[in-house]
Design a protein around this motif. Structure first.
Motif, PDB file in Angstrom:
ATOM      1  N   GLU A  61       0.823  -1.417  -0.145  1.00 49.40           N
ATOM      2  CA  GLU A  61      -0.198  -0.493   0.062  1.00 49.40           C
ATOM      3  C   GLU A  61       0.714   0.361  -0.188  1.00 49.40           C
ATOM      4  O   GLU A  61       0.382   2.696  -0.421  1.00 49.40           O
ATOM      5  CB  GLU A  61      -0.623  -0.111   1.161  1.00 49.40           C
ATOM      6  CG  GLU A  61      -2.441  -0.802   0.766  1.00 49.40           C
ATOM      7  CD  GLU A  61      -3.165  -0.557  -0.067  1.00 49.40           C
ATOM      8  OE1 GLU A  61      -3.437   1.069  -0.401  1.00 49.40           O
ATOM      9  OE2 GLU A  61      -3.629  -1.356  -0.813  1.00 49.40           O
ATOM     10  N   ASP A  62       1.842   1.298   0.210  1.00 48.03           N
ATOM     11  CA  ASP A  62       3.404   2.380   0.724  1.00 48.03           C
ATOM     12  C   ASP A  62       3.538   2.500  -1.135  1.00 48.03           C
ATOM     13  O   ASP A  62       3.630   3.534  -1.133  1.00 48.03           O
ATOM     14  CB  ASP A  62       4.039   1.929   1.824  1.00 48.03           C
ATOM     15  CG  ASP A  62       3.593   1.646   2.560  1.00 48.03           C
ATOM     16  OD1 ASP A  62       2.623   2.242   2.445  1.00 48.03           O
ATOM     17  OD2 ASP A  62       4.879   1.531   3.333  1.00 48.03           O
ATOM     18  N   ASN A  63       3.591   2.027  -1.792  1.00 48.83           N
ATOM     19  CA  ASN A  63       3.355   2.530  -3.003  1.00 48.83           C
ATOM     20  C   ASN A  63       3.133   3.298  -3.562  1.00 48.83           C
ATOM     21  O   ASN A  63       3.704   4.118  -4.431  1.00 48.83           O
ATOM     22  CB  ASN A  63       4.109   0.294  -3.910  1.00 48.83           C
ATOM     23  CG  ASN A  63       5.001  -0.152  -3.559  1.00 48.83           C
ATOM     24  OD1 ASN A  63       6.490   0.510  -3.661  1.00 48.83           O
ATOM     25  ND2 ASN A  63       4.517  -1.508  -3.385  1.00 48.83           N
ATOM     26  N   LYS A  64       1.533   3.305  -3.086  1.00 39.78           N
ATOM     27  CA  LYS A  64       1.049   4.464  -4.063  1.00 39.78           C
ATOM     28  C   LYS A  64       1.979   5.693  -3.487  1.00 39.78           C
ATOM     29  O   LYS A  64       1.262   6.714  -4.501  1.00 39.78           O
ATOM     30  CB  LYS A  64      -0.839   4.926  -3.334  1.00 39.78           C
ATOM     31  CG  LYS A  64      -0.733   5.222  -2.031  1.00 39.78           C
ATOM     32  CD  LYS A  64      -1.939   5.465  -2.089  1.00 39.78           C
ATOM     33  CE  LYS A  64      -3.061   4.149  -0.841  1.00 39.78           C
ATOM     34  NZ  LYS A  64      -2.599   2.785  -0.556  1.00 39.78           N
ATOM     35  N   ILE A  65       2.864   6.259  -2.333  1.00 38.89           N
ATOM     36  CA  ILE A  65       3.117   7.441  -2.168  1.00 38.89           C
ATOM     37  C   ILE A  65       3.835   7.550  -3.218  1.00 38.89           C
ATOM     38  O   ILE A  65       4.528   8.699  -3.761  1.00 38.89           O
ATOM     39  CB  ILE A  65       3.137   7.382  -0.161  1.00 38.89           C
ATOM     40  CG1 ILE A  65       2.569   7.165   0.295  1.00 38.89           C
ATOM     41  CG2 ILE A  65       3.663   8.745  -0.455  1.00 38.89           C
ATOM     42  CD1 ILE A  65       1.341   7.859   0.534  1.00 38.89           C
ATOM     43  N   LEU A  66       5.075   6.516  -3.506  1.00 36.96           N
ATOM     44  CA  LEU A  66       5.917   7.001  -3.690  1.00 36.96           C
ATOM     45  C   LEU A  66       5.620   7.163  -5.933  1.00 36.96           C
ATOM     46  O   LEU A  66       6.185   7.329  -5.823  1.00 36.96           O
ATOM     47  CB  LEU A  66       6.902   5.942  -3.867  1.00 36.96           C
ATOM     48  CG  LEU A  66       7.676   4.478  -2.804  1.00 36.96           C
ATOM     49  CD1 LEU A  66       7.922   3.274  -2.930  1.00 36.96           C
ATOM     50  CD2 LEU A  66       8.391   6.057  -2.344  1.00 36.96           C
ATOM     51  N   GLU A  67       4.825   5.992  -5.929  1.00 33.82           N
ATOM     52  CA  GLU A  67       4.323   6.364  -7.247  1.00 33.82           C
ATOM     53  C   GLU A  67       3.838   7.731  -7.532  1.00 33.82           C
ATOM     54  O   GLU A  67       3.719   8.530  -8.562  1.00 33.82           O
ATOM     55  CB  GLU A  67       2.530   6.072  -7.443  1.00 33.82           C
ATOM     56  CG  GLU A  67       3.460   3.816  -7.673  1.00 33.82           C
ATOM     57  CD  GLU A  67       1.985   3.263  -7.574  1.00 33.82           C
ATOM     58  OE1 GLU A  67       2.462   1.979  -7.658  1.00 33.82           O
ATOM     59  OE2 GLU A  67       1.032   3.562  -7.785  1.00 33.82           O
ATOM     60  N   CYS A  68       2.760   8.387  -6.644  1.00 34.49           N
ATOM     61  CA  CYS A  68       2.425   9.550  -6.324  1.00 34.49           C
ATOM     62  C   CYS A  68       3.863  11.335  -7.024  1.00 34.49           C
ATOM     63  O   CYS A  68       3.666  11.738  -7.541  1.00 34.49           O
ATOM     64  CB  CYS A  68       1.996  10.229  -5.774  1.00 34.49           C
ATOM     65  SG  CYS A  68       1.364  12.092  -5.339  1.00 34.49           S
ATOM     66  N   ALA A  69       4.763  10.660  -6.029  1.00 33.37           N
ATOM     67  CA  ALA A  69       5.713  11.557  -6.046  1.00 33.37           C
ATOM     68  C   ALA A  69       6.855  11.330  -7.422  1.00 33.37           C
ATOM     69  O   ALA A  69       7.409  11.960  -7.594  1.00 33.37           O
ATOM     70  CB  ALA A  69       7.101  10.820  -4.919  1.00 33.37           C
ATOM     71  N   VAL A  70       6.926   9.899  -7.732  1.00 38.63           N
ATOM     72  CA  VAL A  70       7.808   9.955  -8.418  1.00 38.63           C
ATOM     73  C   VAL A  70       7.349  11.182 -10.254  1.00 38.63           C
ATOM     74  O   VAL A  70       7.681  11.134 -10.913  1.00 38.63           O
ATOM     75  CB  VAL A  70       8.114   8.576  -9.063  1.00 38.63           C
ATOM     76  CG1 VAL A  70       8.868   8.049 -10.468  1.00 38.63           C
ATOM     77  CG2 VAL A  70       9.307   8.343  -8.255  1.00 38.63           C
ATOM     78  N   PHE A  71       5.631  10.394 -10.238  1.00 41.15           N
ATOM     79  CA  PHE A  71       5.302  11.142 -11.172  1.00 41.15           C
ATOM     80  C   PHE A  71       4.591  12.215 -11.242  1.00 41.15           C
ATOM     81  O   PHE A  71       4.909  13.258 -12.156  1.00 41.15           O
ATOM     82  CB  PHE A  71       3.876  10.558 -11.544  1.00 41.15           C
ATOM     83  CG  PHE A  71       2.486  10.883 -12.476  1.00 41.15           C
ATOM     84  CD1 PHE A  71       2.745   9.791 -13.888  1.00 41.15           C
ATOM     85  CD2 PHE A  71       1.975  11.785 -12.413  1.00 41.15           C
ATOM     86  CE1 PHE A  71       1.865  10.094 -14.677  1.00 41.15           C
ATOM     87  CE2 PHE A  71       1.238  12.217 -13.117  1.00 41.15           C
ATOM     88  CZ  PHE A  71       1.774  11.858 -14.553  1.00 41.15           C
ATOM     89  N   ALA A  72       4.297  13.279  -9.904  1.00 44.47           N
ATOM     90  CA  ALA A  72       4.697  14.486 -10.078  1.00 44.47           C
ATOM     91  C   ALA A  72       5.882  14.996  -9.763  1.00 44.47           C
ATOM     92  O   ALA A  72       6.381  16.357  -9.591  1.00 44.47           O
ATOM     93  CB  ALA A  72       3.863  14.598  -8.479  1.00 44.47           C
ATOM     94  N   LYS A  73       7.419  14.282 -10.216  1.00 42.82           N
ATOM     95  CA  LYS A  73       8.290  14.312  -9.385  1.00 42.82           C
ATOM     96  C   LYS A  73       8.715  16.012  -8.969  1.00 42.82           C
ATOM     97  O   LYS A  73       9.217  16.807  -8.588  1.00 42.82           O
ATOM     98  CB  LYS A  73       8.042  15.890 -11.163  1.00 42.82           C
ATOM     99  CG  LYS A  73       9.140  14.416 -12.510  1.00 42.82           C
ATOM    100  CD  LYS A  73       9.158  15.922 -13.807  1.00 42.82           C
ATOM    101  CE  LYS A  73       9.235  14.700 -14.747  1.00 42.82           C
ATOM    102  NZ  LYS A  73       8.574  14.224 -15.500  1.00 42.82           N
ATOM    103  N   ALA A  74       8.627  14.676  -7.424  1.00 41.59           N
ATOM    104  CA  ALA A  74       8.232  15.957  -6.178  1.00 41.59           C
ATOM    105  C   ALA A  74      10.416  15.329  -6.001  1.00 41.59           C
ATOM    106  O   ALA A  74      10.705  15.444  -6.298  1.00 41.59           O
ATOM    107  CB  ALA A  74       7.728  15.001  -5.068  1.00 41.59           C
ATOM    108  N   ASP A  75      10.409  16.843  -4.805  1.00 40.55           N
ATOM    109  CA  ASP A  75      10.809  16.651  -4.042  1.00 40.55           C
ATOM    110  C   ASP A  75      11.403  15.943  -3.092  1.00 40.55           C
ATOM    111  O   ASP A  75      12.592  15.487  -2.901  1.00 40.55           O
ATOM    112  CB  ASP A  75      11.946  18.427  -3.941  1.00 40.55           C
ATOM    113  CG  ASP A  75      11.462  19.040  -5.258  1.00 40.55           C
ATOM    114  OD1 ASP A  75      12.435  19.433  -6.027  1.00 40.55           O
ATOM    115  OD2 ASP A  75      10.657  19.869  -5.407  1.00 40.55           O
TER     116      ASP A  75
END
Length: 134
Positions: free
Chosen positions: A88-102
């Motif tokens: 379930e934690d992968n959704k956080i990573l997916e959001c950050a990578v897709f959004a090009k988060a810092d």
């Protein structure tokens, strides 16, 4: 600066007046761009709707509306399988990578143990808050 909050940060922000609440206020004030996904918001709503938190449906709707007003909401079109102990934690990573988060701000040990992903630093709320104040 683009930042993704883990669900636990959103929950802490609304149930206490601690560092996480300070971070949500900072996002509201435009100190950084909060980015989230529909999947994260859905999980947050599911968690905050638990009877132990005691929020009414109206309060939950108001909280969600506030987050929606503050955040950029994205729908990641990528799937990551990095956190095997808690998928379930992968959704956080997916959001950050897709959004090009810092940054990702989290209290989850599975994410914090990663340290970073694609040059996106994963920090505790206290660490990110001190970075923000610099």
């Amino acid at each position: 600066m683009r930042v993704v909050f883990d669900t636990n940060i959103f929950v802490s922000a609304v149930i206490s007046k601690g560092k996480e609440a300070e971070l949500l206020i900072a996002a509201h004030n435009g100190d950084f761009k909060l980015v989230t996904s529909l999947e994260i918001l859905k999980e947050f709503k599911d968690v905050i709707s638990r009877p132990k938190f005691g929020f009414s449906r109206e309060q939950i709707d108001e909280i969600l509306l506030h987050i929606i007003e503050v955040a950029e909401i994205i729908e990641p079109n990528i799937k990551l399988y990095i956190v095997k102990e808690d998928p379930e934690d992968n959704k956080i990573l997916e959001c950050a990578v897709f959004a090009k988060a810092d940054y990702i701000v989290s209290g989850d040990k599975h994410l914090l143990n990663l340290g970073k992903i694609n040059n996106i630093l994963i920090l505790k709320s206290t660490e990110f808050l001190s970075k923000l104040k610099r």
